[in-house]
Design a protein around this motif. Structure first.
Motif, PDB file in Angstrom:
ATOM      1  N   GLY A 196      -0.668 -11.350  -2.428  1.00  0.00           N
ATOM      2  CA  GLY A 196       0.178 -10.433  -1.673  1.00  0.00           C
ATOM      3  C   GLY A 196      -0.127  -8.984  -2.007  1.00  0.00           C
ATOM      4  O   GLY A 196      -0.193  -8.119  -1.127  1.00  0.00           O
ATOM      5  N   ALA A 197      -0.324  -8.703  -3.307  1.00  0.00           N
ATOM      6  CA  ALA A 197      -0.650  -7.342  -3.730  1.00  0.00           C
ATOM      7  C   ALA A 197      -2.006  -6.910  -3.183  1.00  0.00           C
ATOM      8  O   ALA A 197      -2.181  -5.770  -2.751  1.00  0.00           O
ATOM      9  CB  ALA A 197      -0.646  -7.257  -5.255  1.00  0.00           C
ATOM     10  N   ALA A 198      -2.974  -7.830  -3.175  1.00  0.00           N
ATOM     11  CA  ALA A 198      -4.302  -7.511  -2.645  1.00  0.00           C
ATOM     12  C   ALA A 198      -4.222  -7.155  -1.165  1.00  0.00           C
ATOM     13  O   ALA A 198      -4.898  -6.233  -0.696  1.00  0.00           O
ATOM     14  CB  ALA A 198      -5.248  -8.703  -2.849  1.00  0.00           C
ATOM     15  N   GLY A 199      -3.366  -7.888  -0.433  1.00  0.00           N
ATOM     16  CA  GLY A 199      -3.192  -7.578   0.984  1.00  0.00           C
ATOM     17  C   GLY A 199      -2.612  -6.199   1.192  1.00  0.00           C
ATOM     18  O   GLY A 199      -3.031  -5.451   2.092  1.00  0.00           O
ATOM     19  N   SER A 200      -1.638  -5.837   0.358  1.00  0.00           N
ATOM     20  CA  SER A 200      -1.005  -4.518   0.477  1.00  0.00           C
ATOM     21  C   SER A 200      -1.992  -3.397   0.155  1.00  0.00           C
ATOM     22  O   SER A 200      -2.075  -2.401   0.877  1.00  0.00           O
ATOM     23  CB  SER A 200       0.196  -4.435  -0.469  1.00  0.00           C
ATOM     24  N   TYR A 201      -2.730  -3.575  -0.946  1.00  0.00           N
ATOM     25  CA  TYR A 201      -3.734  -2.579  -1.326  1.00  0.00           C
ATOM     26  C   TYR A 201      -4.776  -2.434  -0.212  1.00  0.00           C
ATOM     27  O   TYR A 201      -5.137  -1.325   0.191  1.00  0.00           O
ATOM     28  CB  TYR A 201      -4.450  -2.985  -2.605  1.00  0.00           C
ATOM     29  N   GLY A 202      -5.290  -3.579   0.259  1.00  0.00           N
ATOM     30  CA  GLY A 202      -6.351  -3.551   1.267  1.00  0.00           C
ATOM     31  C   GLY A 202      -5.928  -2.888   2.554  1.00  0.00           C
ATOM     32  O   GLY A 202      -6.695  -2.118   3.151  1.00  0.00           O
ATOM     33  N   ALA A 203      -4.698  -3.171   3.004  1.00  0.00           N
ATOM     34  CA  ALA A 203      -4.211  -2.561   4.239  1.00  0.00           C
ATOM     35  C   ALA A 203      -4.130  -1.047   4.105  1.00  0.00           C
ATOM     36  O   ALA A 203      -4.483  -0.298   5.028  1.00  0.00           O
ATOM     37  CB  ALA A 203      -2.841  -3.141   4.600  1.00  0.00           C
ATOM     38  N   ARG A 204      -3.690  -0.577   2.937  1.00  0.00           N
ATOM     39  CA  ARG A 204      -3.572   0.881   2.736  1.00  0.00           C
ATOM     40  C   ARG A 204      -4.953   1.537   2.706  1.00  0.00           C
ATOM     41  O   ARG A 204      -5.174   2.578   3.323  1.00  0.00           O
ATOM     42  CB  ARG A 204      -2.811   1.182   1.443  1.00  0.00           C
ATOM     43  N   TYR A 205      -5.890   0.915   1.985  1.00  0.00           N
ATOM     44  CA  TYR A 205      -7.239   1.472   1.931  1.00  0.00           C
ATOM     45  C   TYR A 205      -7.883   1.489   3.320  1.00  0.00           C
ATOM     46  O   TYR A 205      -8.573   2.444   3.687  1.00  0.00           O
ATOM     47  CB  TYR A 205      -8.111   0.659   0.976  1.00  0.00           C
ATOM     48  N   LEU A 206      -7.684   0.422   4.085  1.00  0.00           N
ATOM     49  CA  LEU A 206      -8.265   0.360   5.426  1.00  0.00           C
ATOM     50  C   LEU A 206      -7.663   1.410   6.342  1.00  0.00           C
ATOM     51  O   LEU A 206      -8.379   2.087   7.095  1.00  0.00           O
ATOM     52  CB  LEU A 206      -8.061  -1.040   6.027  1.00  0.00           C
ATOM     53  N   LEU A 207      -6.326   1.546   6.293  1.00  0.00           N
ATOM     54  CA  LEU A 207      -5.672   2.518   7.165  1.00  0.00           C
ATOM     55  C   LEU A 207      -6.209   3.922   6.912  1.00  0.00           C
ATOM     56  O   LEU A 207      -6.457   4.689   7.849  1.00  0.00           O
ATOM     57  CB  LEU A 207      -4.159   2.477   6.942  1.00  0.00           C
ATOM     58  N   LYS A 208      -6.406   4.262   5.643  1.00  0.00           N
ATOM     59  CA  LYS A 208      -6.940   5.583   5.298  1.00  0.00           C
ATOM     60  C   LYS A 208      -8.400   5.712   5.701  1.00  0.00           C
ATOM     61  O   LYS A 208      -8.833   6.741   6.222  1.00  0.00           O
ATOM     62  CB  LYS A 208      -6.775   5.832   3.797  1.00  0.00           C
ATOM     63  N   GLY A 209      -9.174   4.648   5.470  1.00  0.00           N
ATOM     64  CA  GLY A 209     -10.605   4.709   5.744  1.00  0.00           C
ATOM     65  C   GLY A 209     -10.970   4.696   7.211  1.00  0.00           C
ATOM     66  O   GLY A 209     -11.911   5.379   7.634  1.00  0.00           O
ATOM     67  N   ILE A 210     -10.251   3.912   8.008  1.00  0.00           N
ATOM     68  CA  ILE A 210     -10.568   3.813   9.435  1.00  0.00           C
ATOM     69  C   ILE A 210     -10.506   5.177  10.113  1.00  0.00           C
ATOM     70  O   ILE A 210     -11.361   5.537  10.924  1.00  0.00           O
ATOM     71  CB  ILE A 210      -9.606   2.820  10.132  1.00  0.00           C
ATOM     72  N   TRP A 211      -9.470   5.952   9.755  1.00  0.00           N
ATOM     73  CA  TRP A 211      -9.282   7.261  10.403  1.00  0.00           C
ATOM     74  C   TRP A 211      -9.881   8.398   9.593  1.00  0.00           C
ATOM     75  O   TRP A 211      -9.798   9.557   9.991  1.00  0.00           O
ATOM     76  CB  TRP A 211      -7.787   7.496  10.644  1.00  0.00           C
ATOM     77  N   ASN A 212     -10.503   8.060   8.453  1.00  0.00           N
ATOM     78  CA  ASN A 212     -11.209   9.056   7.640  1.00  0.00           C
ATOM     79  C   ASN A 212     -10.308  10.242   7.284  1.00  0.00           C
ATOM     80  O   ASN A 212     -10.701  11.408   7.409  1.00  0.00           O
ATOM     81  CB  ASN A 212     -12.462   9.557   8.388  1.00  0.00           C
ATOM     82  N   VAL A 213      -9.093   9.929   6.849  1.00  0.00           N
ATOM     83  CA  VAL A 213      -8.152  10.997   6.486  1.00  0.00           C
ATOM     84  C   VAL A 213      -8.218  11.263   4.984  1.00  0.00           C
ATOM     85  O   VAL A 213      -8.384  10.342   4.184  1.00  0.00           O
ATOM     86  CB  VAL A 213      -6.701  10.650   6.898  1.00  0.00           C
TER      87      VAL A 213
END
Length: 253
Positions: free
Chosen positions: A159-176
């Motif tokens: 569950g923690a890995a999913g939370s971490y991964g979603a946050r990293y992806l959200l930031k990375g996809i939009w390059n913010v």
């Protein structure tokens, strides 16, 4: 080519070609002499052109959306790395209104990771023009802490890995970019903000509450904060005790 001649933009050229191809297919469909194989090849070609049109529209919208996005200030601390970061909730509040206005939608999922004891977090970025791009991030889910000891169960770790991964992806996809928290606008020395709980504690709290169907809003009301990341470090013990009481009250061991 003379200086007065215009060069078509790629998206215009593809659109014009697509329109011409549709006319060809329409004429071929009305001609009984056209064989099935040729018709199938024309349709396959049209599908490829349509897919290219959708991808061009996706890329244009991605560019326009990112042009509107600005750096996001950090609102949480990681005591292990002594760094500041922006929580998923803060990223989502800042980015969702922009990317949805440009026709994008996101959905998350999990897949098999080629790395042992890892979870592959997937994010499907879909655009209204019809193109979807898939991003992924492999996150460790072995339940180990920074020093190598067991700090959580496999279920909790996933569950923690999913939370971490979603946050990293959200930031990375939009390059913010995520920067330091803004102060009150004064030019004088920054006031030291109260220390807040770390990233691991945030994920632990959110995972436990979600898995036990305890509303996050109840905790925020008790802790008098707007976001889990804003919980002060000196209140962590009392917050955990409150969560334990809620779990026991629901008869969950």
């Amino acid at each position: 080519m003379t200086a007065l001649q215009k060069v078509e933009a790629p998206e215009t050229a593809v659109a014009n070609y697509s329109a011409s191809l549709i006319d060809v297919i329409a004429r071929a469909a009305s001609d009984p002499a056209v064989d099935i194989d040729k018709m199938e090849r024309l349709i396959a070609l049209q599908q490829q052109v349509s897919a290219r049109e959708a991808e061009l529209a996706f890329n244009q919208a991605m560019n326009a959306a990112q042009a509107e996005m600005r750096p996001i200030s950090a609102n949480a601390s990681n005591p292990q790395t002594k760094s500041r970061y922006a929580t998923f909730d803060k990223l989502d509040r800042a980015l969702r209104p922009i990317y949805t206005a440009h026709g994008f939608s996101l959905s998350f999922d999990e897949g098999d990771s080629p790395k042992p004891e890892h979870v592959r977090v997937l994010c499907y970025v879909a655009h209204t023009a019809g193109h979807t791009r898939t991003y992924h991030r492999d996150m460790p889910a072995d339940g180990k802490g920074a020093k190598g000891g067991d700090v959580m169960t496999k279920t909790h770790a996933a569950g923690a890995a999913g939370s971490y991964g979603a946050r990293y992806l959200l930031k990375g996809i939009w390059n913010v970019a995520v920067g330091a928290e803004d102060d009150d606008g004064n030019l004088g020395p920054r006031r030291e903000a109260p220390k807040t709980i770390g990233e691991k504690d945030i994920d632990d709290i959110e995972t436990i509450m979600t898995s036990n169907n305890i509303p996050i809003a109840d905790l925020l009301k008790v802790a008098k904060v707007a976001d889990v990341a804003e919980i002060r470090a000196d209140r962590l013990t009392s917050v955990k005790n409150w969560i334990d009481r809620q779990v026991k009250a629901r008869g969950i061991q």
